[in-house]
Design a protein around this motif. Structure first.
Motif, short mmCIF file in Angstrom:
data_model
loop_
_atom_site.label_atom_id
_atom_site.label_comp_id
_atom_site.label_asym_id
_atom_site.label_seq_id
_atom_site.Cartn_x
_atom_site.Cartn_y
_atom_site.Cartn_z
N GLU A 192 0.96 -1.05 -0.01
CA GLU A 192 -0.16 0.16 -0.17
C GLU A 192 1.03 1.24 -0.01
OE1 GLU A 192 -3.05 2.46 2.93
OE2 GLU A 192 -2.40 0.28 3.47
N VAL A 193 0.54 2.15 -0.82
CA VAL A 193 1.34 3.56 -1.03
C VAL A 193 0.50 4.27 -0.20
CG1 VAL A 193 2.14 5.40 -2.56
CG2 VAL A 193 2.16 2.66 -3.38
N VAL A 194 1.36 4.89 0.73
CA VAL A 194 0.64 6.02 1.78
C VAL A 194 1.00 7.47 1.13
CG1 VAL A 194 0.66 6.92 4.14
CG2 VAL A 194 1.07 4.51 3.78
N GLU A 195 2.25 7.47 0.38
CA GLU A 195 2.23 9.04 0.05
C GLU A 195 3.29 8.41 -0.88
OE1 GLU A 195 3.85 13.08 1.65
OE2 GLU A 195 4.02 11.42 3.02
N LEU A 196 3.06 9.39 -2.25
CA LEU A 196 3.93 9.51 -3.47
C LEU A 196 3.97 10.68 -4.05
CD1 LEU A 196 5.63 8.08 -5.69
CD2 LEU A 196 3.20 7.61 -6.80
N GLY A 197 4.90 11.40 -4.18
CA GLY A 197 5.04 12.65 -4.76
C GLY A 197 6.28 13.09 -5.08
N ALA A 198 6.62 14.17 -5.92
CA ALA A 198 7.68 14.79 -6.27
C ALA A 198 7.51 16.25 -6.85
CB ALA A 198 8.35 13.82 -7.22
N LYS A 199 8.58 16.97 -7.03
CA LYS A 199 8.67 17.98 -7.80
C LYS A 199 9.19 17.78 -9.33
CE LYS A 199 9.31 21.10 -4.16
NZ LYS A 199 10.19 22.08 -3.48
N PHE A 200 8.50 18.43 -10.30
CA PHE A 200 8.97 18.16 -11.73
C PHE A 200 10.01 19.27 -12.07
CE2 PHE A 200 4.23 17.16 -11.38
CZ PHE A 200 4.53 15.75 -11.80
N VAL A 201 11.21 18.96 -12.20
CA VAL A 201 12.26 19.75 -12.20
C VAL A 201 13.13 19.86 -13.40
CG1 VAL A 201 12.91 19.59 -9.68
CG2 VAL A 201 14.00 18.11 -11.33
N ALA A 202 12.88 18.96 -14.33
CA ALA A 202 13.18 18.74 -16.00
C ALA A 202 12.28 18.03 -16.70
CB ALA A 202 14.57 18.46 -15.94
N PRO A 203 12.00 18.52 -17.90
CA PRO A 203 11.11 17.70 -18.83
C PRO A 203 12.03 16.27 -19.19
CG PRO A 203 12.34 19.38 -20.06
CD PRO A 203 12.60 19.56 -18.39
N VAL A 204 11.10 15.42 -19.52
CA VAL A 204 11.59 14.01 -20.17
C VAL A 204 11.41 14.39 -21.71
CG1 VAL A 204 11.23 11.76 -20.32
CG2 VAL A 204 11.15 12.73 -18.04
N ALA A 217 12.99 16.06 -4.73
CA ALA A 217 12.26 16.02 -3.53
C ALA A 217 11.35 14.98 -3.75
CB ALA A 217 11.73 17.20 -3.28
N PRO A 218 11.72 13.60 -4.23
CA PRO A 218 10.71 12.65 -4.27
C PRO A 218 10.47 12.29 -2.88
CG PRO A 218 12.66 11.74 -5.06
CD PRO A 218 12.80 13.17 -4.82
N LYS A 219 9.14 11.92 -2.47
CA LYS A 219 8.76 11.38 -1.29
C LYS A 219 7.64 10.15 -1.61
CE LYS A 219 6.97 12.70 3.13
NZ LYS A 219 7.26 13.60 4.29
N VAL A 220 8.16 9.20 -0.96
CA VAL A 220 7.44 7.75 -0.92
C VAL A 220 7.31 7.18 0.33
CG1 VAL A 220 7.39 5.47 -2.14
CG2 VAL A 220 8.34 7.42 -3.29
N LEU A 221 6.14 6.72 0.72
CA LEU A 221 6.12 6.08 1.95
C LEU A 221 5.13 4.97 1.61
CD1 LEU A 221 6.78 6.16 5.10
CD2 LEU A 221 4.39 7.65 5.23
N GLU A 244 15.87 8.42 -6.46
CA GLU A 244 16.37 9.46 -7.61
C GLU A 244 15.71 8.97 -8.94
OE1 GLU A 244 20.52 11.27 -8.19
OE2 GLU A 244 20.58 9.19 -9.08
N ILE A 245 15.26 10.19 -9.57
CA ILE A 245 14.50 9.61 -10.98
C ILE A 245 15.15 10.36 -12.00
CG2 ILE A 245 12.56 9.70 -12.07
CD1 ILE A 245 12.53 9.78 -8.18
N THR A 246 15.82 9.73 -12.99
CA THR A 246 16.53 10.47 -14.16
C THR A 246 16.05 10.09 -15.27
OG1 THR A 246 18.12 8.65 -14.18
CG2 THR A 246 18.69 10.59 -12.59
#
Length: 132
Positions: free
Chosen positions: A73-85, A125-129, A114-116
């Protein structure tokens, strides 16, 4: 399932995104912004080319988390979009999700990620719980 002990390194997972994927995501999500499909428009608004939907990129993070945690179960999932794919007309962009298992608290287990895309950090600032 990956061993989810604090400090464990998560096996990096790489996903390819093609222009066809963007068309399918636009149909599924209702986000038909032309910057995700039309090179000319993307360039006209100052982008380096057609870009993936930010939420599609974040969904790939969710897919990685599900793989590592055996669909916990994912409690929290979020991030800031810092560069386009940037998704090329031919071939694919490659998004890699990597990280380590963080602290376990009463709220759940944190994952430090880390997402690249092709070597460039795209989510900050990815946040996953998760409850695992």
């Amino acid at each position: 399932m990956t061993e989810l002990t604090p400090g464990a390194v998560l096996e990096p997972l790489t996903y390819e995104i093609t222009r066809a994927d963007l068309v399918a995501y636009a149909a599924a999500s209702g986000d038909h912004n032309p910057i995700h499909q039309d090179e000319e428009i993307a360039l006209a608004v100052g982008l380096p080319g057609v870009i993936a939907h930010g939420m599609y990129t974040l969904a790939l993070v969710g897919r990685a988390v599900a793989t590592w945690t055996d669909e916990a179960e994912v409690v929290e999932l979020g991030a800031k979009f810092v560069a386009p794919v940037v998704v090329p007309a031919e071939g694919a962009a490659r998004v890699t999700v990597a990280g380590t298992v963080g602290e376990r608290t009463d709220a759940g287990l944190a994952l430090a990620l880390e997402i690249t895309a092709d070597g460039t950090k795209v989510l900050g600032a990815p946040k996953v719980l998760v409850r695992a």
